[in-house]
Design a protein around this motif. Structure first.
Motif, PDB file in Angstrom:
ATOM      1  N   PRO A   1       0.888  -1.295  -0.066  1.00  0.00           N
ATOM      2  CA  PRO A   1      -0.159  -0.048   0.004  1.00  0.00           C
ATOM      3  C   PRO A   1       0.815   1.433  -0.034  1.00  0.00           C
ATOM      4  O   PRO A   1       1.855   1.286   0.524  1.00  0.00           O
ATOM      5  N   THR A   2       0.435   2.547  -0.717  1.00  0.00           N
ATOM      6  CA  THR A   2       1.068   3.437  -0.848  1.00  0.00           C
ATOM      7  C   THR A   2       0.527   4.538   0.189  1.00  0.00           C
ATOM      8  O   THR A   2       1.287   5.476   0.393  1.00  0.00           O
TER       9      THR A   2
ATOM     10  N   ASN B   1       0.467   6.114   3.820  1.00  0.00           N
ATOM     11  CA  ASN B   1       1.151   5.924   4.799  1.00  0.00           C
ATOM     12  C   ASN B   1       0.889   5.227   6.079  1.00  0.00           C
ATOM     13  O   ASN B   1       1.547   4.494   6.601  1.00  0.00           O
ATOM     14  N   GLN B   2      -0.533   5.427   6.481  1.00  0.00           N
ATOM     15  CA  GLN B   2      -0.892   4.639   7.729  1.00  0.00           C
ATOM     16  C   GLN B   2      -0.980   3.011   7.495  1.00  0.00           C
ATOM     17  O   GLN B   2      -0.579   2.246   8.364  1.00  0.00           O
ATOM     18  N   LYS B   3      -1.330   2.772   6.180  1.00  0.00           N
ATOM     19  CA  LYS B   3      -1.743   1.425   6.117  1.00  0.00           C
ATOM     20  C   LYS B   3      -0.211   0.915   5.955  1.00  0.00           C
ATOM     21  O   LYS B   3      -0.021  -0.399   6.176  1.00  0.00           O
ATOM     22  N   SER B   4       0.553   1.498   5.201  1.00  0.00           N
ATOM     23  CA  SER B   4       1.986   0.704   4.939  1.00  0.00           C
ATOM     24  C   SER B   4       2.484   0.917   6.190  1.00  0.00           C
ATOM     25  O   SER B   4       3.327  -0.339   6.419  1.00  0.00           O
ATOM     26  N   LEU B   5       2.542   1.691   7.250  1.00  0.00           N
ATOM     27  CA  LEU B   5       3.231   1.564   8.439  1.00  0.00           C
ATOM     28  C   LEU B   5       2.465   0.371   9.278  1.00  0.00           C
ATOM     29  O   LEU B   5       3.418  -0.616  10.076  1.00  0.00           O
ATOM     30  N   SER B   6       1.532   0.126   9.263  1.00  0.00           N
ATOM     31  CA  SER B   6       0.631  -0.927   9.926  1.00  0.00           C
ATOM     32  C   SER B   6       1.053  -2.126   9.328  1.00  0.00           C
ATOM     33  O   SER B   6       1.547  -3.062  10.150  1.00  0.00           O
ATOM     34  N   LEU B   7       1.271  -2.377   7.923  1.00  0.00           N
ATOM     35  CA  LEU B   7       1.494  -3.799   7.578  1.00  0.00           C
ATOM     36  C   LEU B   7       2.910  -3.883   7.574  1.00  0.00           C
ATOM     37  O   LEU B   7       3.344  -5.071   7.831  1.00  0.00           O
ATOM     38  N   SER B   8       3.842  -2.815   7.760  1.00  0.00           N
ATOM     39  CA  SER B   8       5.132  -2.968   8.060  1.00  0.00           C
ATOM     40  C   SER B   8       5.642  -3.630   9.438  1.00  0.00           C
ATOM     41  O   SER B   8       6.289  -4.393   9.582  1.00  0.00           O
ATOM     42  N   ARG B   9       4.632  -3.134  10.289  1.00  0.00           N
ATOM     43  CA  ARG B   9       4.848  -3.229  11.836  1.00  0.00           C
ATOM     44  C   ARG B   9       4.304  -4.943  11.972  1.00  0.00           C
ATOM     45  O   ARG B   9       5.117  -5.463  12.667  1.00  0.00           O
ATOM     46  N   ARG B  10       3.422  -5.321  11.347  1.00  0.00           N
ATOM     47  CA  ARG B  10       2.972  -6.551  11.535  1.00  0.00           C
ATOM     48  C   ARG B  10       3.688  -7.463  10.856  1.00  0.00           C
ATOM     49  O   ARG B  10       3.925  -8.663  11.273  1.00  0.00           O
ATOM     50  N   PHE B  11       4.481  -7.068   9.664  1.00  0.00           N
ATOM     51  CA  PHE B  11       5.444  -7.915   8.906  1.00  0.00           C
ATOM     52  C   PHE B  11       6.512  -8.168   9.793  1.00  0.00           C
ATOM     53  O   PHE B  11       7.230  -9.194   9.894  1.00  0.00           O
TER      54      PHE B  11
ATOM     55  N   LEU C   1       6.126  -8.924  -0.068  1.00  0.00           N
ATOM     56  CA  LEU C   1       5.049  -9.038  -1.100  1.00  0.00           C
ATOM     57  C   LEU C   1       4.120 -10.362  -0.500  1.00  0.00           C
ATOM     58  O   LEU C   1       2.849 -10.337  -0.754  1.00  0.00           O
ATOM     59  N   LEU C   2       4.641 -11.467  -0.022  1.00  0.00           N
ATOM     60  CA  LEU C   2       3.987 -12.783   0.140  1.00  0.00           C
ATOM     61  C   LEU C   2       2.983 -12.166   1.392  1.00  0.00           C
ATOM     62  O   LEU C   2       1.683 -12.569   1.419  1.00  0.00           O
ATOM     63  N   PHE C   3       3.318 -11.383   2.138  1.00  0.00           N
ATOM     64  CA  PHE C   3       2.783 -10.820   3.294  1.00  0.00           C
ATOM     65  C   PHE C   3       1.599 -10.155   2.891  1.00  0.00           C
ATOM     66  O   PHE C   3       0.382 -10.139   3.518  1.00  0.00           O
ATOM     67  N   SER C   4       1.756  -9.136   2.089  1.00  0.00           N
ATOM     68  CA  SER C   4       0.912  -8.169   1.476  1.00  0.00           C
ATOM     69  C   SER C   4      -0.350  -8.840   0.662  1.00  0.00           C
ATOM     70  O   SER C   4      -1.468  -8.600   0.987  1.00  0.00           O
ATOM     71  N   HIS C   5      -0.030 -10.033   0.117  1.00  0.00           N
ATOM     72  CA  HIS C   5      -1.145 -10.712  -0.659  1.00  0.00           C
ATOM     73  C   HIS C   5      -1.539 -11.983   0.043  1.00  0.00           C
ATOM     74  O   HIS C   5      -2.295 -12.768  -0.648  1.00  0.00           O
ATOM     75  N   ALA C   6      -1.169 -12.409   1.440  1.00  0.00           N
ATOM     76  CA  ALA C   6      -1.520 -13.585   2.103  1.00  0.00           C
ATOM     77  C   ALA C   6      -2.797 -13.611   2.158  1.00  0.00           C
ATOM     78  O   ALA C   6      -3.400 -14.805   2.075  1.00  0.00           O
TER      79      ALA C   6
ATOM     80  N   LEU D   1       1.964 -15.993   9.572  1.00  0.00           N
ATOM     81  CA  LEU D   1       1.973 -14.993   8.922  1.00  0.00           C
ATOM     82  C   LEU D   1       0.516 -14.572   8.370  1.00  0.00           C
ATOM     83  O   LEU D   1       0.153 -13.351   8.383  1.00  0.00           O
ATOM     84  N   LYS D   2      -0.331 -15.601   8.237  1.00  0.00           N
ATOM     85  CA  LYS D   2      -1.709 -15.105   7.725  1.00  0.00           C
ATOM     86  C   LYS D   2      -2.444 -14.570   9.244  1.00  0.00           C
ATOM     87  O   LYS D   2      -3.171 -13.443   8.972  1.00  0.00           O
ATOM     88  N   ASP D   3      -2.294 -15.018  10.280  1.00  0.00           N
ATOM     89  CA  ASP D   3      -2.612 -14.411  11.472  1.00  0.00           C
ATOM     90  C   ASP D   3      -2.422 -12.874  11.401  1.00  0.00           C
ATOM     91  O   ASP D   3      -3.122 -12.024  11.909  1.00  0.00           O
TER      92      ASP D   3
END
Length: 322
Positions: free
Chosen positions: A36-37, A39-49, A79-84, A121-123
């Protein structure tokens, strides 16, 4: 006509589904996934990754080193995490097994480990999605600020919005004839085929250097093509080839093409037989902003064989001097 068209559409859909399932398989996520481009979604996804990477360290510290910072495996895992969410658990485990390359002598244990990491990863991905849903007001506010910042940067010519850029594919001879673009995983995605990676990189570098010119220059004007190479009827098989070639040559000489009268521009033509040398055509493809070919399709394939075209422009020999 429409009966045959519907039949063709059905056949093409079946080919695309088989292509996605049997050729791309679980690795389709490399084409379909997009970080995601916002900011908030990208940070959230990065933190979970990052949290999932901690799980990998806890369960299998010997595998964590394969996901080092800056590595291709870490990029693919992100990318796998993003598309899981779009993939079943078994496919996620299969990809992780290939990425992390577990010990083949412990097949059963390593298979269980990959499934455990896939579940984690999916969780983590589901938690990231739920977190986005509970903070929708913050996300909307951040998206609004990001959109304003994006508009400012576009006005100043800093960069293009990532969501508008196409997916660029480089396909070998075996895949070039297949309709990759119509695979279900790419629906709604802008897809373009690249000729060769080094040609694409050369073009992007030229565009970036031209686009970063003097302040106040409109981005569209700064990115306008300033050089071109034209190959017209290289085998002499079209009646209109020479006439068009003479007209185009006159336009170039008279400065009728944008920028063609400038000393900084270069517009070159090869009209009619004998055909230009393959090395010259590849060199022009790697250095000019515009390439125009006019002639029969079979002549184009003879001028630039696919296996040569995919290799792109050759590098200068190490013994050459500036």
């Amino acid at each position: 006509f429409w009966k045959e068209r519907r039949k063709f559409d059905r056949n093409l859909r079946e080919v695309a589904q088989r292509l996605e399932g049997e050729v791309l398989g679980p690795w389709r996520f490399l084409l379909a996934a997009a970080w995601p481009t916002q900011n908030q979604k990208s940070l959230s996804l990065s933190r979970r990754f990052r949290g999932w990477l901690d799980v990998v360290t806890a369960h299998a510290p010997q595998l964590r080193g394969m996901l080092s910072e800056g590595s291709a495996r870490l990029w693919m895992a992100s990318l796998l995490f993003s598309h899981a969410l779009e993939m079943p658990r078994s496919e996620v485990a299969e990809v992780l097994g290939s990425l992390l390359q577990p010990d083949p002598s412990r097949v059963g244990e390593e298979t269980d480990l990959m499934h455990a990491l896939a579940d984690a990863l999916k969780d983590a991905r589901n938690e990231s999605e739920a977190e986005d849903g509970t903070s929708i007001e913050i996300v909307e506010a951040c998206e609004e600020r990001a959109a304003e910042e994006e508009k400012r940067r576009e006005r100043e010519g800093e960069h293009e919005c990532l969501t508008t850029l196409p997916l660029l594919l480089f396909l070998d001879n075996a895949l070039a004839g297949l309709p990759i673009e119509v695979c279900p995983c790419l629906q709604g995605r802008s897809v373009a085929r690249g000729v060769a990676p080094n040609l694409a990189l050369s073009a992007l570098r030229r565009r970036r250097s031209v686009g970063g010119g003097a302040s106040g220059t409109p981005p569209a004007a700064a990115a306008a093509p300033r050089s071109g190479y034209f190959v017209l009827d290289p085998f002499g098989n079209t009646a209109a080839g020479r006439g068009v070639g003479r007209w185009l040559d006159e336009e170039v000489r008279a400065g009728g093409l944008a920028g063609s009268a400038s000393n900084e521009s270069s517009w070159l033509l090869d009209v009619g037989p004998p055909k230009p040398d393959l090395g010259r055509v590849l060199q022009m493809l790697g250095s000019q902003d515009v390439f125009l070919y006019m002639g029969h399709g079979a002549d184009a394939r003879a001028l630039l064989p696919a296996h040569d075209l995919q290799r792109g422009a050759p590098r200068p020999s190490s013994g050459s001097t500036a």
